[in-house]
Design a protein around this motif. Structure first.
Motif, PDB file in Angstrom:
ATOM      1  N   GLY A 124      54.018  55.602  61.441  1.00  0.00           N
ATOM      2  CA  GLY A 124      53.010  54.837  62.158  1.00  0.00           C
ATOM      3  C   GLY A 124      51.599  55.336  62.026  1.00  0.00           C
ATOM      4  N   ALA A 125      51.378  56.378  61.264  1.00  0.00           N
ATOM      5  CA  ALA A 125      50.022  56.896  61.090  1.00  0.00           C
ATOM      6  C   ALA A 125      49.228  55.966  60.175  1.00  0.00           C
ATOM      7  N   PHE A 126      48.031  55.586  60.611  1.00  0.00           N
ATOM      8  CA  PHE A 126      47.181  54.747  59.777  1.00  0.00           C
ATOM      9  C   PHE A 126      46.645  55.567  58.613  1.00  0.00           C
ATOM     10  N   GLY A 127      46.857  55.060  57.393  1.00  0.00           N
ATOM     11  CA  GLY A 127      46.411  55.774  56.211  1.00  0.00           C
ATOM     12  C   GLY A 127      45.051  55.331  55.736  1.00  0.00           C
ATOM     13  N   ARG A 128      44.926  54.052  55.416  1.00  0.00           N
ATOM     14  CA  ARG A 128      43.657  53.542  54.931  1.00  0.00           C
ATOM     15  C   ARG A 128      43.675  52.028  54.960  1.00  0.00           C
ATOM     16  N   ALA A 129      42.496  51.446  54.814  1.00  0.00           N
ATOM     17  CA  ALA A 129      42.356  49.997  54.690  1.00  0.00           C
ATOM     18  C   ALA A 129      41.937  49.658  53.271  1.00  0.00           C
ATOM     19  N   LEU A 130      42.416  48.556  52.770  1.00  0.00           N
ATOM     20  CA  LEU A 130      42.053  48.083  51.434  1.00  0.00           C
ATOM     21  C   LEU A 130      41.364  46.735  51.593  1.00  0.00           C
ATOM     22  N   ARG A 131      40.137  46.637  51.103  1.00  0.00           N
ATOM     23  CA  ARG A 131      39.396  45.378  51.138  1.00  0.00           C
ATOM     24  C   ARG A 131      39.261  44.850  49.713  1.00  0.00           C
ATOM     25  N   PRO A 142      51.905  45.138  46.426  1.00  0.00           N
ATOM     26  CA  PRO A 142      51.617  46.256  45.535  1.00  0.00           C
ATOM     27  C   PRO A 142      52.491  46.228  44.282  1.00  0.00           C
ATOM     28  N   LEU A 143      51.962  46.795  43.204  1.00  0.00           N
ATOM     29  CA  LEU A 143      52.700  46.971  41.965  1.00  0.00           C
ATOM     30  C   LEU A 143      53.186  48.420  41.872  1.00  0.00           C
ATOM     31  N   PRO A 144      54.201  48.698  41.054  1.00  0.00           N
ATOM     32  CA  PRO A 144      54.725  50.068  40.960  1.00  0.00           C
ATOM     33  C   PRO A 144      53.708  51.094  40.495  1.00  0.00           C
ATOM     34  N   ASP A 145      52.679  50.661  39.755  1.00  0.00           N
ATOM     35  CA  ASP A 145      51.706  51.617  39.231  1.00  0.00           C
ATOM     36  C   ASP A 145      50.575  51.926  40.202  1.00  0.00           C
ATOM     37  N   GLY A 146      50.641  51.403  41.440  1.00  0.00           N
ATOM     38  CA  GLY A 146      49.615  51.686  42.427  1.00  0.00           C
ATOM     39  C   GLY A 146      48.556  50.620  42.554  1.00  0.00           C
ATOM     40  N   ARG A 147      48.496  49.700  41.591  1.00  0.00           N
ATOM     41  CA  ARG A 147      47.563  48.587  41.707  1.00  0.00           C
ATOM     42  C   ARG A 147      48.167  47.505  42.615  1.00  0.00           C
ATOM     43  N   VAL A 148      47.374  46.462  42.905  1.00  0.00           N
ATOM     44  CA  VAL A 148      47.859  45.391  43.773  1.00  0.00           C
ATOM     45  C   VAL A 148      47.587  44.041  43.133  1.00  0.00           C
ATOM     46  N   PHE A 149      48.419  43.090  43.497  1.00  0.00           N
ATOM     47  CA  PHE A 149      48.316  41.699  43.052  1.00  0.00           C
ATOM     48  C   PHE A 149      47.603  40.929  44.159  1.00  0.00           C
ATOM     49  N   ALA A 178      43.679  50.446  43.314  1.00  0.00           N
ATOM     50  CA  ALA A 178      44.117  50.869  44.644  1.00  0.00           C
ATOM     51  C   ALA A 178      42.981  50.874  45.656  1.00  0.00           C
ATOM     52  N   ASP A 179      41.720  50.935  45.184  1.00  0.00           N
ATOM     53  CA  ASP A 179      40.587  50.929  46.114  1.00  0.00           C
ATOM     54  C   ASP A 179      40.043  49.528  46.361  1.00  0.00           C
ATOM     55  N   GLY A 180      40.680  48.508  45.776  1.00  0.00           N
ATOM     56  CA  GLY A 180      40.249  47.133  45.981  1.00  0.00           C
ATOM     57  C   GLY A 180      39.366  46.575  44.893  1.00  0.00           C
ATOM     58  N   SER A 181      38.875  47.408  43.982  1.00  0.00           N
ATOM     59  CA  SER A 181      38.041  46.912  42.891  1.00  0.00           C
ATOM     60  C   SER A 181      38.890  46.143  41.875  1.00  0.00           C
ATOM     61  N   VAL A 182      38.247  45.276  41.125  1.00  0.00           N
ATOM     62  CA  VAL A 182      38.964  44.388  40.207  1.00  0.00           C
ATOM     63  C   VAL A 182      39.344  45.133  38.928  1.00  0.00           C
ATOM     64  N   HIS A 183      40.620  45.102  38.606  1.00  0.00           N
ATOM     65  CA  HIS A 183      41.107  45.656  37.344  1.00  0.00           C
ATOM     66  C   HIS A 183      41.138  44.577  36.271  1.00  0.00           C
ATOM     67  N   ARG A 184      41.677  43.408  36.612  1.00  0.00           N
ATOM     68  CA  ARG A 184      41.753  42.319  35.641  1.00  0.00           C
ATOM     69  C   ARG A 184      41.896  40.984  36.367  1.00  0.00           C
ATOM     70  N   ASP A 185      41.138  39.980  35.916  1.00  0.00           N
ATOM     71  CA  ASP A 185      41.310  38.617  36.409  1.00  0.00           C
ATOM     72  C   ASP A 185      42.405  37.933  35.599  1.00  0.00           C
ATOM     73  N   LEU A 186      43.288  37.210  36.292  1.00  0.00           N
ATOM     74  CA  LEU A 186      44.404  36.536  35.620  1.00  0.00           C
ATOM     75  C   LEU A 186      44.190  35.041  35.447  1.00  0.00           C
ATOM     76  N   GLY A 187      43.116  34.488  36.020  1.00  0.00           N
ATOM     77  CA  GLY A 187      42.821  33.074  35.833  1.00  0.00           C
ATOM     78  C   GLY A 187      43.192  32.231  37.046  1.00  0.00           C
TER      79      GLY A 187
END
Length: 368
Positions: A124-131, A142-149, A178-187
């Motif tokens: 229950g400990a709050f870790g971080r927020a992702l914007r 989340p994806l297995p490599d730490g990125r998010v969809f 993982a910090d919310g910045s864009v890795h790749r646009d998928l269309g």
């Protein structure tokens, strides 16, 4: 299964409707959370999602109080995390709206109003927020490599007052760091159909009974971007390349005006005038090919079969992790499935008094 230019294509036949996979859902719930009155810890309000941690604890997203409520495997309340507010680990109005398992036995809770997701540890400990950045507003998972969809929210530019239409805004999808910045646009891809009535005060959304919908989700190390226009699931690699197409035989059927009026009449038994409200609605070309898509904790694909007018079944077609049909499983009761684990199913339901419940059912996969 066949390969075509680096894409695996899986074509499946349709299981006979009277057949069943040997897997069994238990006859009664193993845990029921919810009550009409009594201890507030069991009174659920806008409980839109639930998930189970690795030790069996059940976490419920209770948006009405802005809490993550934690219960033991038998449904006994243990703790409440979060709360309403703007601080770290707190939630805005109508949140948390969804839960996803996060790598490392952590938990992701969505807060659409505040435009972020909050990540909690298993204690229950709050870790971080992702914007999400780059115009993305909704984290799918989340994806297995730490990125998010992630996906954008739909937008509607509006039309002339008095005009109405069945519209389908597109959604854009992308992979974020993982910090919310864009890795790749998928269309951009078709979203869900909406019936819009344009008024002088802006567009008014009205529910369309047979609208086609979009289903983004994470499937192992792939992301799914599909809609239920046809019985087909398209899965992409995080670099945007199409990796897998899963199809199942399906016979499309077009709705009639009688189908539309009967549906509205059935949803409004105390309002005989209700069917007249759909007289100006257009008919879609075909009923949706399926109702929902989920991925279980073992990477099996579960697709809920669409119930045509007059049908009462609650069938799901199960596919193995490569997309091959295993068979049909019938769900009990009238609860909405939220998560399927190795040996359990979590769902939400409302009774005739609109009292909300979260239920856990056992799942036995030993049958052939």
């Amino acid at each position: 299964m066949r390969d075509s230019a680096g894409v695996t294509i899986v074509d499946n036949g349709r299981p006979a409707l009277d057949s069943r996979l040997g897997w069994r859902v238990g006859p009664t719930p193993t845990a029921t959370i919810g009550t009409t009155e009594g201890d507030p810890a069991y009174e659920l309000f806008r409980a839109g999602d639930a998930t189970r941690l690795s030790d069996g604890r059940i976490v419920v997203a209770n948006a009405g109080t802005g809490e993550l409520r934690v219960y033991d495997p038998e449904g006994i309340h243990l703790a409440s995390w979060g709360g309403q507010g703007d601080g770290p680990g707190e939630f805005g109005p109508m949140a948390p709206g969804g839960l996803e398992a996060w790598p490392g036995d952590s938990l992701m809770a969505r807060d659409a109003f505040s435009g972020r997701v909050s990540i909690f540890s298993a204690d229950g400990a709050f870790g971080r927020a992702l914007r999400p950045e780059g115009g993305y507003a909704s984290v799918v998972g989340p994806l297995p490599d730490g990125r998010v969809f992630a996906a954008t929210l739909w937008t509607y530019s509006g039309g002339s007052p008095g005009a109405s239409e069945l519209t389908r805004p597109e959604l854009e999808y992308g992979i974020l760091e993982a910090d919310g910045s864009v890795h790749r646009d998928l269309g951009a891809y078709p979203g869900s159909e909406l019936y819009v009535v344009n008024t002088a005060n802006g567009p008014l959304l009205r529910r369309y009974p047979f609208s086609r919908s979009a289903y983004p989700l994470v499937w192992g190390d792939l992301v799914v971007i599909s809609a239920n226009d046809r019985y087909e699931i398209r899965a992409y690699r995080p670099d945007g390349a199409l990796a897998r197409i899963v199809r199942r035989d399906h016979e499309a059927r077009a709705p009639t005006w009688a189908d539309l009026r009967d549906y509205v009449a059935g949803q409004n038994p105390d309002r005989p005038e209700a069917p007249d409200a759909v007289a100006d609605m257009p008919l879609v070309e075909a009923f949706p090919a399926f109702a929902r898509v989920l991925v279980d904790r073992l990477a099996h694909l579960w697709i809920e079969e669409y119930r045509l007018p007059g049908e009462t079944h609650r069938l799901w077609t199960v596919f193995d992790p490569e997309g091959r049909t295993l068979g049909l499983v019938e769900m009990p009761g009238s609860f909405a499935v939220q998560e399927i684990g190795e040996d359990y199913i979590l769902g939400t339901r409302q009774d005739e008094l609109d009292i909300e419940y979260v239920e856990s059912w056992s799942l036995d996969r030993s049958g052939s």
